[in-house]
Design a protein around this motif. Structure first.
Motif, PDB file in Angstrom:
ATOM      1  N   UNK A  96      30.581  45.477  35.903  1.00  0.00           N
ATOM      2  CA  UNK A  96      31.723  44.589  36.195  1.00  0.00           C
ATOM      3  C   UNK A  96      32.647  44.351  35.011  1.00  0.00           C
ATOM      4  N   UNK A  97      32.078  44.295  33.814  1.00  0.00           N
ATOM      5  CA  UNK A  97      32.928  44.007  32.651  1.00  0.00           C
ATOM      6  C   UNK A  97      33.896  45.148  32.340  1.00  0.00           C
ATOM      7  N   UNK A  99      35.347  47.097  34.768  1.00  0.00           N
ATOM      8  CA  UNK A  99      36.276  47.379  35.863  1.00  0.00           C
ATOM      9  C   UNK A  99      37.746  47.107  35.531  1.00  0.00           C
ATOM     10  N   UNK A 100      38.047  46.001  34.828  1.00  0.00           N
ATOM     11  CA  UNK A 100      39.469  45.804  34.481  1.00  0.00           C
ATOM     12  C   UNK A 100      40.023  46.943  33.629  1.00  0.00           C
TER      13      UNK A 100
ATOM     14  N   UNK B  41      32.353  35.931  32.645  1.00  0.00           N
ATOM     15  CA  UNK B  41      32.870  37.049  33.433  1.00  0.00           C
ATOM     16  C   UNK B  41      31.824  37.522  34.447  1.00  0.00           C
ATOM     17  N   UNK B  42      30.575  37.670  33.963  1.00  0.00           N
ATOM     18  CA  UNK B  42      29.465  38.098  34.824  1.00  0.00           C
ATOM     19  C   UNK B  42      29.276  37.105  35.962  1.00  0.00           C
ATOM     20  N   UNK B  45      32.009  37.446  38.529  1.00  0.00           N
ATOM     21  CA  UNK B  45      31.862  38.685  39.277  1.00  0.00           C
ATOM     22  C   UNK B  45      30.737  38.600  40.287  1.00  0.00           C
TER      23      UNK B  45
END
Lengths: 274, 214
Positions: A96-97, A99-100, B41-42, B45
């Motif tokens: 996820x980190x 993806x941007x 952030x995690x 998400x």
């Protein structure tokens, strides 16, 4: 105190300074030289090159900011290649980190080729459960991604209308900073015979060569060198290509320091015996 | 706005680099920001891409079996959270057991189907394989095959610990460890390249995006 003793007690910060200068000088002086693309990178390039226009390429962003200097140039160069060839691009990721970072590159290159979101490319985002996601993508993409990153139903995106599982994906490109590449091979290639190209950080790349040798992946792009090779093949020189002179200088410096260290070790040991 | 973010990123990069001189408050500040923002952030998400769509939204949208089966993962999730209460922390083991069992099942089949069998197949190579009209090329190609077969077999012998590595076994395991050392050397070389690449990336950012000197 002889020369070897002095070298053995040198302040490590002097070595840091040498390394910093070895990187800064070639970058500021804009040194550049031609690189001869490695065979495995050329294989990856040729696999993309021979796809007919309209084929779907799925990118998986399996890295984050810590691996950005190696994998982002790789991604940009590959996206450039895909859009130039009028291929359809889908993007997802297991980190996820990261993806941007993928989204930034996708938007940037799509804009360059005037590609439309939803028609020429789509950003699917992240779903948890690495192996489960990979296996379910082989059954039905909609089981995993019923909406895109923005929450738009995938059936309303023309680019995804005919994409149901791996059968509709010509090539999967995994950009890897960890072990997700192994999972792609184990679950997408072994179970569904999906064609895979892996791009990986230099730390990960050596572990992926057995897959290349066994024909489980059709191309491998390793580290900054691999990214520079791909940039050269698509003739879009970027940060990887510009970084190669610095890389070479630092490698020479490291080799010299290892030789000096070993010479010093033996010289001091011999001196100690006397 | 972009300029401001570039300045912040450059400042944080320099703060992290300052550790190379010695530990200092700037480095600690940047390190804490990194850890904190990554965790946040995690969290976001996992909420937006996991809990909300897969559990909450799915509960609202589904009916019948597909709706009520969601109770199972919801209970397992709550059980996992009992780790924070020492008196009932043992309950979390059930959820962990489920995860481990699923992971092992997927891992074993994945490793056998996707790694072991194809890799063993890829090692069964002919020691003489004419693939071209050039004898020299065929020789080189066959030598590659020979090295691969020899390296695989001798490396396996190195990890055979049921007998002392003496005599023939000793010779084979020495050849095996040589191959393993070559592989470690290649890995180490690649690791240096990776670390230098990270430095190049940051220096390029400082001189290109921040100072506009490149």
């Amino acid at each position: 105190m002889n020369l070897w003793d002095r070298l053995a007690t040198i302040d490590r910060r002097i070595i840091y300074l040498l390394v910093a200068l070895g990187v800064i000088i070639p970058i500021v002086a804009k040194l550049s030289f031609r690189v001869t693309p490695l065979r495995e990178v050329r294989q990856a390039y040729e696999e993309i090159e021979k796809l007919p226009p309209g084929s779907v390429v799925l990118f998986s962003i399996d890295y984050d900011a810590a691996s950005m200097p190696e994998l982002q140039p790789m991604l940009v160069a590959m996206l450039d290649h895909c859009f130039r060839k009028n291929l359809k691009v889908l993007m997802m990721g297991h980190w996820p980190l990261g993806l941007p970072l993928g989204q930034i590159a996708l938007e940037q290159v799509a804009q360059k080729y005037h590609k439309k979101y939803g028609v020429d490319y789509a950003f699917l985002g992240f779903r948890p459960g690495v192996a489960a996601v990979m296996i379910n993508l082989g059954k039905d993409l909609r089981q995993v991604f019923n909406t895109d990153y923005r929450g738009t139903p995938v059936d309303s995106l023309p680019v995804l209308r005919n994409v149901h599982n791996y059968n509709d994906i010509a090539i999967l490109v995994g950009l890897e900073a960890g072990a997700t590449g192994d999972a792609w091979v184990q679950f997408a290639q072994a179970r569904y015979n999906q064609k895979i190209i892996l791009g990986a950080t230099a730390v990960v790349a050596p572990d992926l060569y057995p897959y290349l040798q066994a024909g489980q992946i059709v191309g491998l792009i390793g580290g900054l060198r691999g990214a520079a090779d791909y940039e050269q093949l698509v003739q879009v020189p970027g940060p990887a290509f510009l970084g190669m002179p610095a890389q070479t200088i630092i490698h020479i410096l490291v080799v010299v320091l290892i030789i000096l260290g070993n010479l010093g070790y033996f010289a001091r040991r011999q001196g100690g015996r006397r | 706005m972009n300029v401001l973010w570039t300045w912040i990123a450059a400042g944080l990069t320099l703060a992290i680099f300052s550790f190379l001189y010695k530990d200092n408050p700037f480095y600690k500040f940047a390190e804490h920001i990194y850890v904190g923002s990554s965790a946040a952030f995690w969290f976001i998400y996992l909420w937006y891409f996991d809990i909300k769509p897969k559990l909450l939204d799915a509960w609202v949208m589904n009916t019948g079996f597909e709706k009520y089966i969601l109770i199972v993962p919801a209970i397992l999730s709550v059980m996992m959270l009992t780790r924070f209460i020492p008196q009932i922390a043992w309950i979390s083991r059930w959820a962990i057991a489920f995860t481990v069992g699923m992971g092992a099942g997927l891992g074993i089949t994945g490793a056998l189907q996707g790694f072991l069998v194809p890799q063993v197949q890829a090692t069964m190579l002919p020691l003489w394989e004419p693939v071209s009209s050039s004898t020299l090329y065929n020789l080189g190609h066959s030598l590659n095959n020979l090295l691969l077969v020899l390296g695989t077999i001798t490396a396996i012998f190195y990890f055979y610990f049921s007998r002392e590595h003496k005599g023939g076994l000793g010779v084979l395991s020495k050849i095996g460890i040589t191959f393993i050392m070559v592989a470690f050397g290649a890995s180490f070389g690649y690791t240096i390249m990776a670390r230098v690449s990270l430095l190049i990336g940051r220096i390029y950012f400082l001189f290109h995006d921040w100072l506009h000197l490149v």
